[in-house]
Design a protein around this motif. Structure first.
Motif, PDB file in Angstrom:
ATOM      1  N   MET A   1       0.852  -1.194   0.000  1.00 47.97           N
ATOM      2  CA  MET A   1       0.000   0.000   0.000  1.00 47.97           C
ATOM      3  C   MET A   1       0.882   1.235   0.000  1.00 47.97           C
ATOM      4  N   GLY A   2       0.777   2.028  -1.011  1.00 40.73           N
ATOM      5  CA  GLY A   2       1.580   3.237  -1.097  1.00 40.73           C
ATOM      6  C   GLY A   2       0.936   4.395  -0.380  1.00 40.73           C
ATOM      7  N   GLY A   3       1.745   5.362   0.028  1.00 40.78           N
ATOM      8  CA  GLY A   3       1.226   6.498   0.761  1.00 40.78           C
ATOM      9  C   GLY A   3       0.455   7.471  -0.098  1.00 40.78           C
ATOM     10  N   LEU A   4       0.559   7.348  -1.459  1.00 38.54           N
ATOM     11  CA  LEU A   4      -0.063   8.313  -2.346  1.00 38.54           C
ATOM     12  C   LEU A   4      -1.585   8.299  -2.258  1.00 38.54           C
ATOM     13  N   PHE A   5      -2.184   7.107  -2.074  1.00 39.04           N
ATOM     14  CA  PHE A   5      -3.630   6.993  -2.120  1.00 39.04           C
ATOM     15  C   PHE A   5      -4.239   6.690  -0.748  1.00 39.04           C
ATOM     16  N   ARG A   6      -3.560   7.038   0.299  1.00 42.50           N
ATOM     17  CA  ARG A   6      -4.127   6.826   1.626  1.00 42.50           C
ATOM     18  C   ARG A   6      -3.490   7.789   2.612  1.00 42.50           C
ATOM     19  N   THR A   7      -4.189   8.015   3.696  1.00 40.75           N
ATOM     20  CA  THR A   7      -3.620   8.779   4.795  1.00 40.75           C
ATOM     21  C   THR A   7      -3.068   7.795   5.812  1.00 40.75           C
ATOM     22  N   GLU A   8      -1.930   8.081   6.361  1.00 41.65           N
ATOM     23  CA  GLU A   8      -1.299   7.176   7.307  1.00 41.65           C
ATOM     24  C   GLU A   8      -1.420   7.721   8.724  1.00 41.65           C
ATOM     25  N   VAL A   9      -1.790   6.842   9.640  1.00 37.04           N
ATOM     26  CA  VAL A   9      -1.860   7.204  11.054  1.00 37.04           C
ATOM     27  C   VAL A   9      -0.457   7.125  11.640  1.00 37.04           C
ATOM     28  N   GLU A  10       0.001   8.202  12.220  1.00 34.34           N
ATOM     29  CA  GLU A  10       1.322   8.202  12.841  1.00 34.34           C
ATOM     30  C   GLU A  10       1.290   7.352  14.098  1.00 34.34           C
ATOM     31  N   LEU A  11       2.163   6.378  14.160  1.00 37.84           N
ATOM     32  CA  LEU A  11       2.197   5.493  15.320  1.00 37.84           C
ATOM     33  C   LEU A  11       2.836   6.206  16.507  1.00 37.84           C
ATOM     34  N   PRO A  12       2.274   6.005  17.690  1.00 35.51           N
ATOM     35  CA  PRO A  12       2.803   6.676  18.887  1.00 35.51           C
ATOM     36  C   PRO A  12       4.102   6.028  19.348  1.00 35.51           C
ATOM     37  N   PHE A 238     -11.185  -3.776   3.291  1.00 34.99           N
ATOM     38  CA  PHE A 238     -10.531  -4.154   4.539  1.00 34.99           C
ATOM     39  C   PHE A 238     -11.527  -4.645   5.586  1.00 34.99           C
ATOM     40  N   TYR A 239     -12.760  -4.890   5.175  1.00 33.05           N
ATOM     41  CA  TYR A 239     -13.780  -5.414   6.077  1.00 33.05           C
ATOM     42  C   TYR A 239     -14.150  -6.837   5.698  1.00 33.05           C
ATOM     43  N   ALA A 240     -14.633  -7.592   6.679  1.00 35.04           N
ATOM     44  CA  ALA A 240     -15.135  -8.941   6.431  1.00 35.04           C
ATOM     45  C   ALA A 240     -16.454  -8.864   5.664  1.00 35.04           C
ATOM     46  N   ASP A 241     -17.037 -10.013   5.371  1.00 38.11           N
ATOM     47  CA  ASP A 241     -18.251 -10.054   4.554  1.00 38.11           C
ATOM     48  C   ASP A 241     -19.420  -9.294   5.175  1.00 38.11           C
ATOM     49  N   ASP A 242     -19.432  -9.183   6.518  1.00 39.17           N
ATOM     50  CA  ASP A 242     -20.537  -8.461   7.160  1.00 39.17           C
ATOM     51  C   ASP A 242     -20.368  -6.947   7.091  1.00 39.17           C
ATOM     52  N   MET A 243     -19.234  -6.480   6.569  1.00 41.31           N
ATOM     53  CA  MET A 243     -18.936  -5.055   6.422  1.00 41.31           C
ATOM     54  C   MET A 243     -18.845  -4.313   7.761  1.00 41.31           C
ATOM     55  N   LEU A 244     -18.702  -5.066   8.843  1.00 44.17           N
ATOM     56  CA  LEU A 244     -18.620  -4.479  10.178  1.00 44.17           C
ATOM     57  C   LEU A 244     -17.304  -4.814  10.872  1.00 44.17           C
ATOM     58  N   HIS A 245     -16.865  -6.063  10.715  1.00 40.20           N
ATOM     59  CA  HIS A 245     -15.631  -6.511  11.353  1.00 40.20           C
ATOM     60  C   HIS A 245     -14.443  -6.338  10.405  1.00 40.20           C
ATOM     61  N   PRO A 246     -13.260  -6.095  10.932  1.00 38.48           N
ATOM     62  CA  PRO A 246     -12.072  -6.026  10.075  1.00 38.48           C
ATOM     63  C   PRO A 246     -11.812  -7.364   9.394  1.00 38.48           C
ATOM     64  N   SER A 247     -11.338  -7.314   8.167  1.00 40.52           N
ATOM     65  CA  SER A 247     -10.951  -8.536   7.467  1.00 40.52           C
ATOM     66  C   SER A 247      -9.635  -9.045   8.050  1.00 40.52           C
ATOM     67  N   GLN A 248      -9.238 -10.236   7.628  1.00 41.59           N
ATOM     68  CA  GLN A 248      -7.971 -10.778   8.106  1.00 41.59           C
ATOM     69  C   GLN A 248      -6.807  -9.901   7.657  1.00 41.59           C
ATOM     70  N   VAL A 249      -6.910  -9.344   6.454  1.00 38.80           N
ATOM     71  CA  VAL A 249      -5.865  -8.433   5.965  1.00 38.80           C
ATOM     72  C   VAL A 249      -5.740  -7.225   6.896  1.00 38.80           C
ATOM     73  N   ALA A 250      -6.882  -6.674   7.327  1.00 37.93           N
ATOM     74  CA  ALA A 250      -6.869  -5.517   8.224  1.00 37.93           C
ATOM     75  C   ALA A 250      -6.305  -5.883   9.585  1.00 37.93           C
ATOM     76  N   ILE A 251      -6.707  -7.042  10.102  1.00 33.33           N
ATOM     77  CA  ILE A 251      -6.186  -7.494  11.399  1.00 33.33           C
ATOM     78  C   ILE A 251      -4.674  -7.662  11.333  1.00 33.33           C
ATOM     79  N   ASP A 252      -4.209  -8.251  10.239  1.00 37.03           N
ATOM     80  CA  ASP A 252      -2.770  -8.437  10.070  1.00 37.03           C
ATOM     81  C   ASP A 252      -2.047  -7.091  10.006  1.00 37.03           C
ATOM     82  N   TYR A 253      -2.668  -6.101   9.364  1.00 30.88           N
ATOM     83  CA  TYR A 253      -2.033  -4.790   9.254  1.00 30.88           C
ATOM     84  C   TYR A 253      -1.980  -4.082  10.617  1.00 30.88           C
ATOM     85  N   VAL A 254      -3.083  -4.138  11.360  1.00 26.73           N
ATOM     86  CA  VAL A 254      -3.087  -3.532  12.693  1.00 26.73           C
ATOM     87  C   VAL A 254      -2.056  -4.231  13.583  1.00 26.73           C
ATOM     88  N   TRP A 255      -1.950  -5.543  13.443  1.00 20.93           N
ATOM     89  CA  TRP A 255      -0.937  -6.294  14.191  1.00 20.93           C
ATOM     90  C   TRP A 255       0.469  -5.809  13.839  1.00 20.93           C
TER      91      TRP A 255
END
Length: 326
Positions: A1-12, A238-255
């Motif tokens: 994921m490149g920074g050009l098409f998204r905003t990045e949250v600065e990690l504390p 980045f959401y699961a099929d229910d459109m409410l929970h994070p997908s596995q890709v999202a969980i992996d990224y947050v991890w």
């Protein structure tokens, strides 16, 4: 994921890190389960949700208080419904057909959590919602499918949440002065509340987290999993099929963001070695009787036993069992 098409949250930048020498306890929503399983997979000493999944901070505070008191449940603390015995404080996984089994299972789990929490280096709290269900004026953690009309549902005020959590955290720091607390808000959306009410709920949790961070300083740290999901991974892919929970890709990224925030390069390298071993154990060869595969297995076995001797505080029993049967 490149920074050009998204905003990045600065990690504390916390004043402390986590390593495999640390004992970790996790309390809160299903998002705590996701990150907790990642920690377990990485061989951290972690105790995940000893009461099961808990969503609201008032219940989290009560769970924390009961564990610190090493409460032992009795007959009056459980009830029968639908052919099972339940506790209003516990997830349905603690429910049993037999009342004694239910009580003993709950008490056994509390004793284990009590011992862990007293020596814990870090407590991770994940808040899911500020909405609470009350029965006769007492907030419950789980309704166990009892008729909804028996409960009163309300949005707890930030002041109420802060009071309950502060009392529990104060007691924690009294009993374990060295422990650090990491707090995060679950990015899982509670659409039963509606879009507006879900935002009100999450806003209350964010305000609560900020109040706690301000009150306890360096001992209480906020990790922005909610912001990462809402502002950095805002696309529905980045959401699961229910459109409410994070997908596995999202969980992996947050991890991965969690790892960058709390783990040193040495800890990350060690986790990488564990992953190589796990991948090796999962490998299924086309020719299992070949000399090449036997050499691969023997090399893997030597690595597992070498690491188990080098890191004596980590459990490699499962890996040894698997490799011995390859």
């Amino acid at each position: 994921m490149g920074g050009l098409f998204r905003t990045e949250v600065e990690l504390p930048h916390p004043s402390f890190g986590l390593s495999h020498d640390d004992t970790i306890v996790m309390l809160g929503s299903c998002f705590a389960e996701n990150i907790g399983q990642k920690l377990l997979r990485a061989k951290f000493d972690v105790d995940i949700n000893p009461y099961g999944i808990v969503y609201n901070p008032i219940s989290v505070a009560k769970v924390l208080t009961e564990i610190l008191a090493c409460k032992q449940y009795a007959e009056a603390d459980v009830f029968s419904y639908g052919g099972l015995w339940h506790s209003f404080m516990h997830h349905g996984s603690f429910s049993c057909i037999d009342r004694v089994d239910c009580i003993e299972g709950i008490n056994r789990r509390i004793r284990k959590a009590y011992e862990k929490l007293l020596s814990a280096d870090c407590l991770i709290l994940t808040f899911g919602t500020a909405y609470v269900y009350s029965l006769d004026g007492v907030v419950v953690s789980n309704c166990h499918k009892l008729p909804e009309k028996r409960f009163q549902r309300s949005l707890a005020s930030v002041g109420k949440l802060l009071s309950e959590m502060s009392e529990a955290v104060d007691r924690l720091f009294d009993m374990n002065p060295a422990v650090k607390v990491i707090c995060t808000v679950s990015p899982v959306r509670h659409m039963r509340d509606g879009f507006h009410n879900n935002q009100l709920s999450k806003s209350s949790l964010l305000l609560l987290s900020e109040e706690l961070r301000g009150k306890y300083g360096d001992r209480f740290f906020y990790f922005p999993s909610y912001e990462i999901m809402m502002d950095e991974l805002r696309d529905y892919r980045f959401y699961a099929d229910d459109m409410l929970h994070p997908s596995q890709v999202a969980i992996d990224y947050v991890w991965s963001c969690f790892c960058k925030t709390f783990f040193s390069s040495a800890t990350m390298a060690l986790i990488g070695e564990f992953e190589k071993i796990r991948s090796g154990l999962q490998h299924r060869p086309l020719h299992p009787d070949s000399d090449e595969y036997r050499r691969f297995v023997n090399s893997l076995k030597e690595k597992i036993y070498a690491m188990s001797h080098q890191y004596v505080n980590l459990d490699f029993s499962r890996e040894k069992e698997i490799v011995e049967n390859l």
